[in-house]
Design a protein around this motif. Structure first.
Motif, PDB file in Angstrom:
ATOM      1  N   PHE A 168     -11.969  -9.892 -40.446  1.00  0.00           N
ATOM      2  CA  PHE A 168     -12.124 -11.326 -40.155  1.00  0.00           C
ATOM      3  C   PHE A 168     -13.205 -11.918 -41.047  1.00  0.00           C
ATOM      4  O   PHE A 168     -14.252 -11.308 -41.281  1.00  0.00           O
ATOM      5  CB  PHE A 168     -12.468 -11.540 -38.683  1.00  0.00           C
ATOM      6  N   ALA A 169     -12.929 -13.135 -41.531  1.00  0.00           N
ATOM      7  CA  ALA A 169     -13.863 -13.799 -42.453  1.00  0.00           C
ATOM      8  C   ALA A 169     -15.098 -14.293 -41.717  1.00  0.00           C
ATOM      9  O   ALA A 169     -16.191 -14.308 -42.273  1.00  0.00           O
ATOM     10  CB  ALA A 169     -13.172 -14.976 -43.167  1.00  0.00           C
ATOM     11  N   ASP A 170     -14.906 -14.717 -40.448  1.00  0.00           N
ATOM     12  CA  ASP A 170     -16.047 -15.222 -39.689  1.00  0.00           C
ATOM     13  C   ASP A 170     -15.720 -15.180 -38.192  1.00  0.00           C
ATOM     14  O   ASP A 170     -14.632 -14.761 -37.789  1.00  0.00           O
ATOM     15  CB  ASP A 170     -16.429 -16.641 -40.142  1.00  0.00           C
ATOM     16  N   GLN A 171     -16.648 -15.652 -37.378  1.00  0.00           N
ATOM     17  CA  GLN A 171     -16.486 -15.628 -35.911  1.00  0.00           C
ATOM     18  C   GLN A 171     -15.320 -16.507 -35.475  1.00  0.00           C
ATOM     19  O   GLN A 171     -14.590 -16.151 -34.546  1.00  0.00           O
ATOM     20  CB  GLN A 171     -17.776 -16.089 -35.220  1.00  0.00           C
ATOM     21  N   ASN A 172     -15.136 -17.647 -36.130  1.00  0.00           N
ATOM     22  CA  ASN A 172     -14.022 -18.548 -35.750  1.00  0.00           C
ATOM     23  C   ASN A 172     -12.678 -17.852 -35.922  1.00  0.00           C
ATOM     24  O   ASN A 172     -11.781 -18.020 -35.103  1.00  0.00           O
ATOM     25  CB  ASN A 172     -14.083 -19.838 -36.568  1.00  0.00           C
ATOM     26  N   ALA A 176     -10.029 -17.012 -32.945  1.00  0.00           N
ATOM     27  CA  ALA A 176      -8.620 -17.404 -33.022  1.00  0.00           C
ATOM     28  C   ALA A 176      -7.705 -16.202 -32.794  1.00  0.00           C
ATOM     29  O   ALA A 176      -6.671 -16.303 -32.128  1.00  0.00           O
ATOM     30  CB  ALA A 176      -8.345 -18.069 -34.373  1.00  0.00           C
ATOM     31  N   ALA A 177      -8.074 -15.059 -33.323  1.00  0.00           N
ATOM     32  CA  ALA A 177      -7.276 -13.829 -33.136  1.00  0.00           C
ATOM     33  C   ALA A 177      -7.282 -13.419 -31.660  1.00  0.00           C
ATOM     34  O   ALA A 177      -6.261 -13.014 -31.113  1.00  0.00           O
ATOM     35  CB  ALA A 177      -7.811 -12.723 -34.017  1.00  0.00           C
TER      36      ALA A 177
END
Length: 181
Positions: A168-172, A176-177
């Motif tokens: 994942f690129a970031d927490q958002n 979303a996942a």
């Protein structure tokens, strides 16, 4: 009759009522009584009359209705208990209002000895109404208050979803996942 006798020479009134059988209350029927008037001149007058008892007609009534109900239609056991009581009252009133015949019929029921089904278990409470009268006529009728238990809960188990944080690129994106899963 005695007070209406006129004429003759010292008339005497007799009857055979003591030798007659009175009709049975609940069977009805006639009995004929004979009165005889005689006097010193041996004049004989015979009079008969019937005493007729009309037998009571058979008791008729409207049958109570069964009450199938669903457990999920009630908020709790108290609401189910109230529904049972209301059903018994409605059926009793309907029967009472429909009773015809008999000799002073009386309606009773055994609802107070019945156990209302348990909300989540289902079951049946059978109520018996009994109509009796002076002639010892007994009519017994029953109806069922049947509770269908709720269906067993079924479901599909969710699958585990192992994820690698580095995917994942970031927490958002991770949030979303998670929401999509």
């Amino acid at each position: 009759i005695e007070n209406s006798i006129l004429g003759g020479c010292d008339p005497v009134l007799t009857n055979n009522s003591l030798s007659q059988t009175v009709p049975v209350l609940c069977e009805g029927g006639p009995v004929t009584v004979t009165w005889t008037i005689t006097d010193l001149c041996e004049t004989i007058n015979t009079i008969t009359a019937d005493f007729t008892v009309t037998a009571p007609v058979d008791i008729t009534y409207t049958e109570p209705a069964d009450s199938p109900v669903e457990a999920c239609d009630f908020a709790d056991q108290n609401e189910l208990n109230a529904a049972f009581t209301a059903w018994v009252t409605a059926q009793t009133t309907a029967i009472e209002n429909s009773i015809l015949g008999g000799c002073d019929p009386v309606l009773t029921n055994n609802s107070l000895t019945q156990t209302v089904p348990v909300l989540c278990d289902g079951g049946t409470a059978t109520v018996t109404w009994t109509i009796t009268d002076l002639c010892e006529t007994i009519n017994t009728i029953t109806a069922d208050f049947s509770l269908t238990a709720p269906a067993v809960i079924t479901y599909t188990e969710p699958a585990d979803s192992p994820v690698d944080a580095c995917d994942f690129a970031d927490q958002n994106e991770l949030n979303a996942a998670f929401t999509a899963w």
